[in-house]
Design a protein around this motif. Structure first.
Motif, PDB file in Angstrom:
ATOM      1  N   VAL A  30       0.872  -1.152  -0.011  1.00 15.55           N
ATOM      2  CA  VAL A  30      -0.053  -0.007   0.100  1.00 15.55           C
ATOM      3  C   VAL A  30       0.714   1.254   0.133  1.00 15.55           C
ATOM      4  O   VAL A  30       0.669   2.280  -1.046  1.00 15.55           O
ATOM      5  CB  VAL A  30      -0.947  -0.026   0.937  1.00 15.55           C
ATOM      6  CG1 VAL A  30      -1.693   1.226   1.229  1.00 15.55           C
ATOM      7  CG2 VAL A  30      -1.786  -1.235   1.204  1.00 15.55           C
ATOM      8  N   ASN A  31       1.755   1.325   0.986  1.00 15.70           N
ATOM      9  CA  ASN A  31       2.757   2.567   1.006  1.00 15.70           C
ATOM     10  C   ASN A  31       3.611   2.680  -0.369  1.00 15.70           C
ATOM     11  O   ASN A  31       3.924   3.654  -0.980  1.00 15.70           O
ATOM     12  CB  ASN A  31       3.721   2.479   2.182  1.00 15.70           C
ATOM     13  CG  ASN A  31       2.810   2.514   3.564  1.00 15.70           C
ATOM     14  OD1 ASN A  31       2.273   1.513   3.871  1.00 15.70           O
ATOM     15  ND2 ASN A  31       2.831   3.627   4.075  1.00 15.70           N
ATOM     16  N   ALA A  32       4.112   1.233  -0.784  1.00 14.25           N
ATOM     17  CA  ALA A  32       4.845   1.143  -1.965  1.00 14.25           C
ATOM     18  C   ALA A  32       3.745   1.032  -3.315  1.00 14.25           C
ATOM     19  O   ALA A  32       3.532  -0.088  -3.726  1.00 14.25           O
ATOM     20  CB  ALA A  32       5.619  -0.035  -1.976  1.00 14.25           C
ATOM     21  N   ALA A  33       2.886   1.975  -3.462  1.00  9.32           N
ATOM     22  CA  ALA A  33       1.871   1.830  -4.293  1.00  9.32           C
ATOM     23  C   ALA A  33       2.504   2.038  -5.838  1.00  9.32           C
ATOM     24  O   ALA A  33       2.660   3.200  -6.245  1.00  9.32           O
ATOM     25  CB  ALA A  33       0.749   3.021  -4.068  1.00  9.32           C
ATOM     26  N   LEU A  34       2.797   0.784  -6.552  1.00  5.93           N
ATOM     27  CA  LEU A  34       3.175   1.017  -7.970  1.00  5.93           C
ATOM     28  C   LEU A  34       2.339   1.029  -8.961  1.00  5.93           C
ATOM     29  O   LEU A  34       1.334   0.779  -8.715  1.00  5.93           O
ATOM     30  CB  LEU A  34       4.102  -0.444  -7.974  1.00  5.93           C
ATOM     31  CG  LEU A  34       5.094  -0.671  -6.820  1.00  5.93           C
ATOM     32  CD1 LEU A  34       6.015  -1.879  -7.130  1.00  5.93           C
ATOM     33  CD2 LEU A  34       5.972   0.656  -6.349  1.00  5.93           C
ATOM     34  N   SER A  80      15.223  -7.900  -5.244  1.00  5.77           N
ATOM     35  CA  SER A  80      14.179  -8.528  -5.750  1.00  5.77           C
ATOM     36  C   SER A  80      14.243  -9.714  -6.927  1.00  5.77           C
ATOM     37  O   SER A  80      13.513 -10.365  -7.234  1.00  5.77           O
ATOM     38  CB  SER A  80      13.559  -7.132  -6.690  1.00  5.77           C
ATOM     39  OG  SER A  80      14.083  -6.802  -7.751  1.00  5.77           O
ATOM     40  N   GLY A  81      15.381  -9.594  -7.388  1.00  8.56           N
ATOM     41  CA  GLY A  81      15.665 -10.595  -8.603  1.00  8.56           C
ATOM     42  C   GLY A  81      15.090 -10.218  -9.633  1.00  8.56           C
ATOM     43  O   GLY A  81      15.017 -11.224 -10.784  1.00  8.56           O
ATOM     44  N   ILE A  82      14.516  -9.298 -10.129  1.00  8.94           N
ATOM     45  CA  ILE A  82      13.857  -8.756 -11.191  1.00  8.94           C
ATOM     46  C   ILE A  82      14.600  -9.084 -12.440  1.00  8.94           C
ATOM     47  O   ILE A  82      14.204  -9.411 -13.765  1.00  8.94           O
ATOM     48  CB  ILE A  82      13.380  -7.368 -11.057  1.00  8.94           C
ATOM     49  CG1 ILE A  82      12.401  -7.292  -9.996  1.00  8.94           C
ATOM     50  CG2 ILE A  82      12.923  -6.781 -12.439  1.00  8.94           C
ATOM     51  CD1 ILE A  82      11.011  -7.957 -10.234  1.00  8.94           C
ATOM     52  N   ASN A  83      16.064  -8.611 -12.436  1.00  7.32           N
ATOM     53  CA  ASN A  83      16.824  -8.614 -13.706  1.00  7.32           C
ATOM     54  C   ASN A  83      17.739  -9.822 -13.707  1.00  7.32           C
ATOM     55  O   ASN A  83      18.492  -9.905 -14.630  1.00  7.32           O
ATOM     56  CB  ASN A  83      17.855  -7.254 -13.581  1.00  7.32           C
ATOM     57  CG  ASN A  83      17.242  -6.153 -14.061  1.00  7.32           C
ATOM     58  OD1 ASN A  83      16.032  -6.207 -14.549  1.00  7.32           O
ATOM     59  ND2 ASN A  83      18.116  -4.968 -14.154  1.00  7.32           N
ATOM     60  N   ASP A  84      17.245 -10.804 -12.948  1.00  5.10           N
ATOM     61  CA  ASP A  84      18.073 -12.316 -13.224  1.00  5.10           C
ATOM     62  C   ASP A  84      17.794 -12.751 -14.535  1.00  5.10           C
ATOM     63  O   ASP A  84      18.805 -13.554 -14.774  1.00  5.10           O
ATOM     64  CB  ASP A  84      17.725 -13.199 -12.063  1.00  5.10           C
ATOM     65  CG  ASP A  84      17.893 -12.696 -10.457  1.00  5.10           C
ATOM     66  OD1 ASP A  84      18.633 -11.734 -10.330  1.00  5.10           O
ATOM     67  OD2 ASP A  84      17.576 -13.492  -9.429  1.00  5.10           O
ATOM     68  N   LYS A  85      16.673 -12.609 -14.948  1.00  2.00           N
ATOM     69  CA  LYS A  85      16.475 -13.270 -16.455  1.00  2.00           C
ATOM     70  C   LYS A  85      16.430 -12.137 -17.463  1.00  2.00           C
ATOM     71  O   LYS A  85      15.774 -12.542 -18.508  1.00  2.00           O
ATOM     72  CB  LYS A  85      15.247 -14.242 -16.282  1.00  2.00           C
ATOM     73  CG  LYS A  85      15.667 -15.307 -15.411  1.00  2.00           C
ATOM     74  CD  LYS A  85      14.606 -16.309 -15.279  1.00  2.00           C
ATOM     75  CE  LYS A  85      14.815 -17.520 -14.516  1.00  2.00           C
ATOM     76  NZ  LYS A  85      13.550 -18.392 -14.319  1.00  2.00           N
ATOM     77  N   GLY A  87       6.094  -8.404  -9.365  1.00  2.00           N
ATOM     78  CA  GLY A  87       5.472  -7.302  -8.779  1.00  2.00           C
ATOM     79  C   GLY A  87       5.627  -7.362  -7.402  1.00  2.00           C
ATOM     80  O   GLY A  87       5.963  -6.568  -6.496  1.00  2.00           O
ATOM     81  N   ALA A  88       5.322  -8.432  -6.765  1.00  2.00           N
ATOM     82  CA  ALA A  88       5.295  -8.628  -5.156  1.00  2.00           C
ATOM     83  C   ALA A  88       6.539  -8.566  -4.649  1.00  2.00           C
ATOM     84  O   ALA A  88       6.876  -8.055  -3.555  1.00  2.00           O
ATOM     85  CB  ALA A  88       4.537  -9.835  -4.780  1.00  2.00           C
ATOM     86  N   ARG A  89       7.490  -9.230  -5.314  1.00  2.00           N
ATOM     87  CA  ARG A  89       8.955  -9.167  -4.806  1.00  2.00           C
ATOM     88  C   ARG A  89       9.878  -7.737  -5.080  1.00  2.00           C
ATOM     89  O   ARG A  89      10.401  -7.577  -4.085  1.00  2.00           O
ATOM     90  CB  ARG A  89       9.893 -10.061  -5.665  1.00  2.00           C
ATOM     91  CG  ARG A  89       9.500 -11.612  -5.499  1.00  2.00           C
ATOM     92  CD  ARG A  89      10.309 -12.642  -6.100  1.00  2.00           C
ATOM     93  NE  ARG A  89      11.194 -12.118  -7.361  1.00  2.00           N
ATOM     94  CZ  ARG A  89      10.642 -12.857  -8.423  1.00  2.00           C
ATOM     95  NH1 ARG A  89       9.763 -13.466  -8.692  1.00  2.00           N
ATOM     96  NH2 ARG A  89      11.345 -12.399  -9.655  1.00  2.00           N
ATOM     97  N   LEU A  90       9.180  -7.010  -5.929  1.00  2.00           N
ATOM     98  CA  LEU A  90       9.851  -5.731  -6.224  1.00  2.00           C
ATOM     99  C   LEU A  90       9.077  -4.795  -4.759  1.00  2.00           C
ATOM    100  O   LEU A  90       9.764  -3.918  -4.429  1.00  2.00           O
ATOM    101  CB  LEU A  90       9.378  -5.033  -7.358  1.00  2.00           C
ATOM    102  CG  LEU A  90      10.175  -3.498  -7.644  1.00  2.00           C
ATOM    103  CD1 LEU A  90      11.463  -3.606  -7.284  1.00  2.00           C
ATOM    104  CD2 LEU A  90       9.592  -3.397  -9.234  1.00  2.00           C
ATOM    105  N   ARG A  91       7.830  -5.090  -4.484  1.00  2.00           N
ATOM    106  CA  ARG A  91       7.099  -4.426  -3.298  1.00  2.00           C
ATOM    107  C   ARG A  91       7.976  -4.525  -1.991  1.00  2.00           C
ATOM    108  O   ARG A  91       8.210  -3.631  -1.470  1.00  2.00           O
ATOM    109  CB  ARG A  91       5.642  -4.666  -3.325  1.00  2.00           C
ATOM    110  CG  ARG A  91       4.992  -3.999  -4.486  1.00  2.00           C
ATOM    111  CD  ARG A  91       3.444  -4.363  -4.273  1.00  2.00           C
ATOM    112  NE  ARG A  91       2.698  -3.412  -5.097  1.00  2.00           N
ATOM    113  CZ  ARG A  91       2.293  -4.071  -6.553  1.00  2.00           C
ATOM    114  NH1 ARG A  91       2.653  -5.329  -6.522  1.00  2.00           N
ATOM    115  NH2 ARG A  91       1.499  -3.348  -7.151  1.00  2.00           N
TER     116      ARG A  91
END
Length: 272
Positions: A115-119, A154-159, A175-179
């Motif tokens: 919620v606070n990290a509202a992406l 977050s591992g967003i850029n792993d792949k 998205g959940a990992r980045l939040r």
């Protein structure tokens, strides 16, 4: 609604970060109508103080007379079956759902993950890290210093270079990992996490649990809602069991989870 304590605690005392005193949370949702979808999700955040409801609406008494105190350094798991009031209680502690009766006192500002990290889906992951960090109370300088740590965690850029793509292209798990990574980049007086550790592989879950332990040492209190009993056992030292909005048990995580599991085991059929 949640109230922030105006005075600091005495030095050396056991510091309460959240006090929930006889709290009831009631909200009204729009019922389904013929020929269309119900508006329950949209209406969930609308809390009505009046008792009378319009035709087609339904009043939900989600939390019923719950009381407890949480202290600095604790990690508290909230367990219970679906619809037991766990997420509603988190929203009340965060100040998003005002109690219909009772009081919630907090020392510092609670932060509800997601919620606070509202992406925003149309913005890139990179822009969302900046906006999410600002929403969590970080300065631009702090975000710049921690940016790469957030992305790596977050591992967003792993792949691939996903951080430069719009968030709408991400899976729900990404998205959940980045939040979580944005929220975990900052120390919190009270951090409220709703099922965030259910996403990601075992490596990410292990890193998340380690980060929660660090947050407990650095700052205040962590609340975790999870349907994974093993996650509660591994991450939390205390657990609160809610059932149908009522506090059933509050104590050491292993004991509370054990009692909850025993209550959910199927009973053997009676012999004639």
């Amino acid at each position: 609604m949640a109230e922030t304590s105006p005075t600091p605690p005495a030095p050396g005392s056991r510091v309460p970060t959240v006090v929930v005193d006889g709290v009831h949370v009631t909200y009204t949702v729009q019922g389904a109508t013929k020929g269309g979808r119900g508006g329950a999700t949209a209406a969930l955040g609308r809390v009505l103080s009046r008792r009378r409801t319009a035709p087609g609406t339904r009043t939900v008494h989600a939390v019923k007379g719950v009381s407890f105190a949480a202290y600095k350094g604790e990690a508290i798991g909230l367990i219970g079956s679906n619809g037991s009031g766990k997420s509603t209680l988190l929203k009340a502690v965060a100040g998003l759902l005002p109690p219909s009766h009772g009081r919630i006192y907090t020392h510092g500002q609670p932060s509800l993950l997601g919620v606070n990290a509202a992406l925003m889906g149309d913005l890139t992951g990179e822009r969302n890290v900046i906006l999410g960090g600002l929403a969590m109370g970080m300065t631009r300088e702090e975000i710049h210093e921690r940016y790469q740590e957030i992305v790596d965690f977050s591992g967003i850029n792993d792949k691939g270079d996903f951080i430069s793509l719009p968030m709408r292209t991400y899976s729900s798990g990404m998205g959940a990992r980045l939040r979580f990574s944005i929220a975990a980049a900052k120390s919190h007086d009270v951090l409220l996490i709703d099922e965030a550790l259910a996403t990601g592989d075992a490596r990410f879950q292990r890193r998340s649990q380690e980060r929660i332990n660090e947050l407990r040492q650095q700052a205040g209190t962590v609340f975790l809602v999870s349907h994974s009993n093993s996650t509660i056992r591994q991450t939390c030292d205390r657990a609160i069991w809610l059932e149908a909005g009522v506090l059933r048990m509050d104590g050491p995580a292993a004991e509370v989870v054990g009692a909850y599991e025993a209550s959910t085991r199927p009973r053997p059929p009676k012999t004639p």
